[in-house]
Scaffold this motif. Structure first.
Motif, PDB file in Angstrom:
ATOM      1  N   ALA A 306       0.818  -1.215   0.000  1.00 34.27           N
ATOM      2  CA  ALA A 306       0.000   0.000   0.000  1.00 34.27           C
ATOM      3  C   ALA A 306       0.852   1.266   0.000  1.00 34.27           C
ATOM      4  O   ALA A 306       1.936   1.313   0.590  1.00 34.27           O
ATOM      5  N   ILE A 307       0.334   2.285  -0.674  1.00 32.74           N
ATOM      6  CA  ILE A 307       0.852   3.650  -0.576  1.00 32.74           C
ATOM      7  C   ILE A 307      -0.152   4.410   0.285  1.00 32.74           C
ATOM      8  O   ILE A 307      -1.298   4.619  -0.126  1.00 32.74           O
ATOM      9  N   THR A 308       0.252   4.776   1.488  1.00 30.02           N
ATOM     10  CA  THR A 308      -0.675   5.358   2.458  1.00 30.02           C
ATOM     11  C   THR A 308      -0.656   6.881   2.377  1.00 30.02           C
ATOM     12  O   THR A 308       0.391   7.509   2.532  1.00 30.02           O
ATOM     13  N   LEU A 309      -1.828   7.454   2.162  1.00 29.44           N
ATOM     14  CA  LEU A 309      -2.005   8.901   2.125  1.00 29.44           C
ATOM     15  C   LEU A 309      -2.852   9.317   3.325  1.00 29.44           C
ATOM     16  O   LEU A 309      -3.749   8.588   3.742  1.00 29.44           O
ATOM     17  N   ARG A 310      -2.572  10.502   3.849  1.00 25.48           N
ATOM     18  CA  ARG A 310      -3.322  10.995   5.003  1.00 25.48           C
ATOM     19  C   ARG A 310      -3.912  12.368   4.692  1.00 25.48           C
ATOM     20  O   ARG A 310      -3.203  13.280   4.283  1.00 25.48           O
ATOM     21  N   ILE A 311      -5.224  12.446   4.929  1.00 25.90           N
ATOM     22  CA  ILE A 311      -5.961  13.690   4.699  1.00 25.90           C
ATOM     23  C   ILE A 311      -6.261  14.321   6.051  1.00 25.90           C
ATOM     24  O   ILE A 311      -6.772  13.663   6.960  1.00 25.90           O
ATOM     25  N   GLY A 312      -5.952  15.620   6.188  1.00 21.70           N
ATOM     26  CA  GLY A 312      -6.249  16.317   7.427  1.00 21.70           C
ATOM     27  C   GLY A 312      -5.256  16.000   8.525  1.00 21.70           C
ATOM     28  O   GLY A 312      -4.180  15.418   8.302  1.00 21.70           O
ATOM     29  N   ASN A 313      -5.638  16.376   9.741  1.00 21.22           N
ATOM     30  CA  ASN A 313      -4.774  16.191  10.907  1.00 21.22           C
ATOM     31  C   ASN A 313      -5.546  15.481  12.021  1.00 21.22           C
ATOM     32  O   ASN A 313      -6.780  15.552  12.080  1.00 21.22           O
ATOM     33  N   PRO A 314      -4.825  14.791  12.918  1.00 26.38           N
ATOM     34  CA  PRO A 314      -5.496  14.142  14.048  1.00 26.38           C
ATOM     35  C   PRO A 314      -6.249  15.176  14.878  1.00 26.38           C
ATOM     36  O   PRO A 314      -5.809  16.328  14.953  1.00 26.38           O
ATOM     37  N   PRO A 315      -7.380  14.820  15.482  1.00 29.36           N
ATOM     38  CA  PRO A 315      -7.987  13.479  15.484  1.00 29.36           C
ATOM     39  C   PRO A 315      -8.937  13.229  14.324  1.00 29.36           C
ATOM     40  O   PRO A 315      -9.589  12.181  14.264  1.00 29.36           O
ATOM     41  N   MET A 316      -9.050  14.175  13.392  1.00 26.26           N
ATOM     42  CA  MET A 316      -9.962  14.042  12.257  1.00 26.26           C
ATOM     43  C   MET A 316      -9.246  13.508  11.024  1.00 26.26           C
ATOM     44  O   MET A 316      -9.753  13.595   9.920  1.00 26.26           O
ATOM     45  N   GLU A 317      -8.076  12.931  11.198  1.00 28.31           N
ATOM     46  CA  GLU A 317      -7.271  12.446  10.084  1.00 28.31           C
ATOM     47  C   GLU A 317      -7.922  11.239   9.408  1.00 28.31           C
ATOM     48  O   GLU A 317      -8.495  10.372  10.069  1.00 28.31           O
ATOM     49  N   ILE A 318      -7.812  11.183   8.082  1.00 31.60           N
ATOM     50  CA  ILE A 318      -8.338  10.068   7.299  1.00 31.60           C
ATOM     51  C   ILE A 318      -7.172   9.396   6.582  1.00 31.60           C
ATOM     52  O   ILE A 318      -6.360  10.055   5.931  1.00 31.60           O
ATOM     53  N   SER A 319      -7.081   8.084   6.713  1.00 30.53           N
ATOM     54  CA  SER A 319      -6.022   7.309   6.079  1.00 30.53           C
ATOM     55  C   SER A 319      -6.571   6.626   4.824  1.00 30.53           C
ATOM     56  O   SER A 319      -7.619   5.967   4.874  1.00 30.53           O
TER      57      SER A 319
END
Length: 526
Positions: A306-319
């Protein structure tokens, strides 16, 4: 004259019925000689005590004392059951005693018409049932013939460790919020559309990629929060030749068959003609990094496809996990899959044939050779079929429909995934818990659906007994170090090469503790 009359009266009296002292005994009640219904034959090695009548429950809960998914609240004897399809106690069960039928206790029934002893009468007056002998120890169960011996005739679901109402309350906390789900899915869809458009324009080798949503969110078994998405970037492969690279039957080297016109994948070929998985994944990662999008790209994990991308920042982060996949349509499934997908009694032979006509996918995943990772290997993936099986999980077409009967299959899967997540949170991935993942729970779920294929064996009203029986099966897999891949039976996901004994024993101990103490782990906040 008076003396003659008195003599006549005495003569008539002597011809009457014999005195009470000489009268024969009244016939015995047939219920005294009738065989008692089978009750809760204990699992081998489960430590179950004597059978108890309805209403009496053990003070301590044993993980092996759980009733079968088929037990309604007023359980009937196994032999009087009229349900469609075989019950767990009829599927390769370990008999409780010599000559006993599956699901029957070892107590020797009274002979028909025999006069019961005073001891037997006293036992019936107290409402007890004859004691059962301890079941003999059994060896490691084969998945195809596994069952919970005697669980079919257990007393009732109320004796379980966790009340069904509490489990339903836990499930409510695992439900995804509608507003959160809508916002998360919109963000992910926008990201994927941007990526696909840019990738197709920048690299001719990836000009034909398409999108396939997989994983728990698209299977509708995502729990707690819509914060993880798995997206396969599929691309049709030309005619290929698969060479198995190890004994598991899951990993392969891929070679392109001769094509005079050539193709766009030639640039990723090794000197020996194999298609380099690492090169393709590396090229796709670099393209994604160059695209101007507001995401963070995680560092590459060894062996991860997998190539993991992260949208937003914790705690609302989406992987978001992007997984490159080769779509192979032009050939039959590999030989290692021939004994897998045993869904004939669950979903039917026709459905199985439909699945067999679907393509297979190959994802760039390193095979393990001891502690060494083999590069440029590809692993078979059946994520598209797994998604369909979970979404259309019923033995009948109306299962879980608005006008149909609701089952608890997916609920049991969610609860097991939640249990594993909470144990990892509590123990911080100590003692090897990081080696266990949701795919282990999903594989055990598929195997359980085959073992108990009938919808009546998964009634939502029997959630408690179904979940505990599912846990019981999962524990057996841990203890026997045997959880075969659902499509590739030769690939054991719990082999000692993949998961060491100490890690398996620790997880087994933790789950048993939770069962015996009414799941205090479910009180933890996510």
């Amino acid at each position: 004259m008076g003396d003659q009359c008195a003599a006549a009266r005495r003569a008539r009296g002597s011809r009457k019925a014999p005195s009470q002292s000489s009268a024969p005994e009244p016939p015995r009640s047939h219920s005294a000689a009738a065989k008692p219904p089978a009750r809760g034959g204990g699992r081998a090695g489960a430590g179950r005590g004597d059978a108890r009548p309805p209403g009496e429950h053990a003070k301590a809960i044993n993980p092996r004392d759980s009733p079968s998914p088929t037990d309604p609240k007023g359980a009937t004897p196994a032999r009087s059951r009229t349900e469609k399809g075989p019950a767990p106690s009829e599927m390769g069960s370990v008999h409780n005693g010599k000559g006993s039928a599956p699901g029957e206790s070892n107590a020797v029934p009274s002979r028909k018409g025999a006069v019961p002893t005073r001891k037997d009468s006293a036992r019936r007056e107290k409402g007890a049932v004859p004691k059962t002998k301890e079941s003999p120890a059994r060896g490691p169960p084969a998945v195809a013939s596994y069952c919970c011996t005697g669980a079919e005739s257990s007393v009732g679901v109320k004796s379980g460790g966790v009340g069904a109402r509490r489990l339903r309350d836990v499930l409510k906390t695992l439900s995804l919020g509608r507003q959160d789900t809508s916002e998360a899915s919109e963000n992910v869809n926008q990201l994927i559309r941007t990526l696909v458009s840019a990738i197709r324009a920048r690299e001719s080798s990836f000009s034909s990629i398409d999108i396939l949503g997989t994983g728990s969110y698209y299977e509708h078994v995502k729990i707690s929060a819509p914060n993880e998405f798995d997206i396969m970037f599929t691309m049709p492969a030309p005619r290929v030749e698969l060479e198995q690279c190890d004994g598991s039957g899951a990993f392969y080297y891929v070679r392109l068959k001769r094509n005079p016109q050539g193709n766009d994948l030639d640039k990723f070929l090794q000197e020996d003609g194999t298609l380099a998985a690492c090169k393709m994944l590396f090229a796709l990662r670099n393209i994604i990094k160059e695209i101007n999008i507001q995401v963070t790209v995680d560092k590459k994990k060894a062996g991860s496809p997998a190539i993991t991308l992260r949208i937003g920042n914790p705690p609302m982060e989406i992987s978001v996990d992007i997984i490159l996949a080769l779509e192979v349509r032009s050939q039959s499934w590999p030989a290692s899959t021939q004994e897998g997908l045993k869904i004939e009694k669950w979903l039917g032979s026709k459905v199985k044939q439909e699945y067999k006509w679907k393509p297979i996918y190959l994802v760039p995943k390193h095979a393990k050779d001891g502690r060494v990772l083999k590069e440029d290997t590809w692993r078979l993936s059946f994520s598209h079929i797994e998604k369909e099986m979970i979404k259309n999980h019923g033995n009948t077409k109306t299962c879980c429909e608005s006008k149909g009967v609701k089952c608890c299959r997916k609920s049991c899967l969610k609860l097991l995934k939640h249990l594993l997540d909470q144990l990892k949170t509590k123990d911080g991935n100590r003692r090897g818990l990081d080696k266990f993942c949701s795919y282990h729970a999903k594989t055990a779920f598929f195997q359980a659906c085959v073992l108990w294929p009938d919808d009546k064996q998964w009634l939502f009203t029997d959630l408690e007994s179904c979940f505990q029986n599912f846990l019981d099966y999962f524990l057996d897999c841990l203890n026997n170090a045997y959880l075969p891949h659902f499509f590739i039976p030769t690939h054991n996901l719990f082999s000692r090469q993949l998961i060491d004994k100490a890690s398996s024993d620790f997880l087994s101990k933790e789950i048993k503790y939770e069962i015996n103490n009414r799941f205090p782990i479910f009180e933890l906040q996510n």
